[in-house]
Design an enzyme around this catalytic site. Structure first.
Site, PDB file in Angstrom:
ATOM      1  N   CYS A  48      -4.004  -1.083  -2.305  1.00  0.00           N
ATOM      2  CA  CYS A  48      -4.165   0.214  -2.511  1.00  0.00           C
ATOM      3  C   CYS A  48      -5.112   0.413  -3.754  1.00  0.00           C
ATOM      4  O   CYS A  48      -4.974  -0.124  -4.760  1.00  0.00           O
ATOM      5  CB  CYS A  48      -2.687   0.829  -2.730  1.00  0.00           C
ATOM      6  SG  CYS A  48      -2.724   2.626  -3.328  1.00  0.00           S
ATOM      7  N   ASP A 108       0.630  -1.232   0.175  1.00  0.00           N
ATOM      8  CA  ASP A 108      -0.062   0.114  -0.171  1.00  0.00           C
ATOM      9  C   ASP A 108       0.950   1.052  -0.128  1.00  0.00           C
ATOM     10  O   ASP A 108       2.305   0.947   0.249  1.00  0.00           O
ATOM     11  CB  ASP A 108      -0.818   0.011   1.322  1.00  0.00           C
ATOM     12  CG  ASP A 108      -1.893   1.163   1.150  1.00  0.00           C
ATOM     13  OD1 ASP A 108      -2.439   1.559   0.144  1.00  0.00           O
ATOM     14  OD2 ASP A 108      -1.956   1.932   2.246  1.00  0.00           O
ATOM     15  N   SER A 109       0.556   2.193  -0.412  1.00  0.00           N
ATOM     16  CA  SER A 109       1.169   3.575  -0.262  1.00  0.00           C
ATOM     17  C   SER A 109       1.333   4.135   1.157  1.00  0.00           C
ATOM     18  O   SER A 109       2.292   4.797   1.263  1.00  0.00           O
ATOM     19  CB  SER A 109       0.110   4.707  -0.872  1.00  0.00           C
ATOM     20  OG  SER A 109      -0.944   4.902  -0.504  1.00  0.00           O
ATOM     21  N   HIS A 132      -8.941   3.223   3.899  1.00  0.00           N
ATOM     22  CA  HIS A 132      -9.420   3.751   5.433  1.00  0.00           C
ATOM     23  C   HIS A 132     -10.790   3.828   5.750  1.00  0.00           C
ATOM     24  O   HIS A 132     -11.141   3.798   6.873  1.00  0.00           O
ATOM     25  CB  HIS A 132      -8.889   5.300   5.207  1.00  0.00           C
ATOM     26  CG  HIS A 132      -7.465   5.788   5.379  1.00  0.00           C
ATOM     27  ND1 HIS A 132      -6.763   5.270   4.363  1.00  0.00           N
ATOM     28  CD2 HIS A 132      -6.896   6.261   6.255  1.00  0.00           C
ATOM     29  CE1 HIS A 132      -5.424   5.683   4.736  1.00  0.00           C
ATOM     30  NE2 HIS A 132      -5.422   6.374   5.682  1.00  0.00           N
ATOM     31  N   CYS A 183     -11.795   2.943  -0.636  1.00  0.00           N
ATOM     32  CA  CYS A 183     -10.566   2.997  -0.092  1.00  0.00           C
ATOM     33  C   CYS A 183     -10.560   2.439   1.229  1.00  0.00           C
ATOM     34  O   CYS A 183     -10.939   1.943   1.882  1.00  0.00           O
ATOM     35  CB  CYS A 183     -10.889   4.849   0.389  1.00  0.00           C
ATOM     36  SG  CYS A 183      -9.222   5.425   1.361  1.00  0.00           S
ATOM     37  N   GLU A 188      -7.379   9.282   9.793  1.00  0.00           N
ATOM     38  CA  GLU A 188      -5.933   9.564  10.559  1.00  0.00           C
ATOM     39  C   GLU A 188      -5.940  10.113  11.724  1.00  0.00           C
ATOM     40  O   GLU A 188      -4.961   9.878  12.587  1.00  0.00           O
ATOM     41  CB  GLU A 188      -4.975   9.854   9.549  1.00  0.00           C
ATOM     42  CG  GLU A 188      -5.058   8.957   8.363  1.00  0.00           C
ATOM     43  CD  GLU A 188      -3.864   9.301   7.205  1.00  0.00           C
ATOM     44  OE1 GLU A 188      -3.260  10.440   7.352  1.00  0.00           O
ATOM     45  OE2 GLU A 188      -3.673   8.598   6.329  1.00  0.00           O
TER      46      GLU A 188
END
Length: 271
Positions: A74, A11-12, A189, A187, A152
């Site tokens: 990702c 993943d990034s 997240h 996504c 985050e």
């Protein structure tokens, strides 16, 4: 000696740890090597050429360390880099876009509309729209740029996040040609927002099922490594790599993975 397969996960950054969490649940008989390219995140602001170059270098690194299969955890890399790398890859590659669309198709009637919540970069690629179209579905792709920083920050619930989610969902529903039959989290997240999103969509338009592309990817990977679905007698071995900010990676990991991680190896990817 062990016959447990080693699966590479790329993943990034650390969002792909939600995919690793699902892989650990569905493939307890495998070991895992995770690489977060934290030196180059976010990928959404990069060109397709750069993303492809970074992804190719990550695959090469994981394979050099013994990975027998690589999961591109990702959405941006799956959308923009995977198609050009798939045919010449040294090991099988699994992205998150195709399995997410396939999972949606499995639970909705033909010709349904599916709402895809994703980042700007993923939406602009229209990868989910194309993947859904192969299953006879129409995708409404809704960028939700504030979701990543909220996650985050740890703001996965509360009035601010609820208000932002409500606005995004209302805009998406207004843009849909017909009421969506499913929502796809596009996504890595976004799974941390799933309980909140389920509550908010229930207020607006009833109980629309939510498809987590991370879980769908893990289920798809089981079809490629069915023996790894058996837990065996040993706990999975985990090793983590990052290209920058190893301390931050280690600090964020429990939020996404659901467990502490002992160490993170700092590496440099060679283009």
């Amino acid at each position: 000696m062990t016959n447990r397969p080693l699966i590479g996960v790329f993943d990034s950054g650390f969002g792909g740890l939600t995919v690793l969490r699902e892989l650990l649940h569905h493939l307890p008989g495998a070991d895992f090597l995770y690489l977060g390219d934290t030196a180059h995140l976010p990928y959404g602001s990069k060109s397709q050429a750069a993303i492809t170059r970074y992804t190719r270098a990550a695959i090469r690194e994981l394979v050099s360390r013994g990975a027998e299969l690589v999961v591109i955890a990702c959405n941006t890399a799956s959308a923009l880099a995977l198609p050009s790398l798939q045919d010449n890859a040294p090991v099988p590659l699994v992205g998150v876009v195709g399995p997410g669309a396939e999972a949606a198709a499995a639970i909705v009637p033909p010709d349904s509309t599916v709402l895809v919540l994703a980042t700007e970069g993923t939406c602009n690629s229209h990868a989910y729209a194309e993947a859904c179209a192969t299953h006879g579905l129409q995708a409404v792709e809704k960028p939700c740029p504030l979701f990543v920083p909220l996650v985050e920050e740890g703001w996965t619930d509360g009035p601010i996040t609820e208000q932002i989610a409500d606005v995004y969902l209302q805009e998406a529903l207004a843009a849909a040609p017909q009421p969506p039959q499913a929502i796809v989290l596009g996504c890595t997240h976004y799974p941390l927002l799933r309980p909140l999103l389920q509550r908010e969509i229930a207020k607006l338009d009833g109980n629309i099922p939510i498809v987590d592309s991370a879980e769908a990817t893990a289920r798809h990977t089981v079809t490629l490594l069915p023996t790894a679905a058996n837990p065996g007698s040993a706990e999975p071995r985990l090793h983590f790599l990052a290209t920058d900010a190893a301390a931050k990676f280690q600090r964020f990991a429990p939020r996404f993975l659901g467990r502490e991680i002992p160490t993170v190896e700092l590496i440099t990817l060679e283009d």
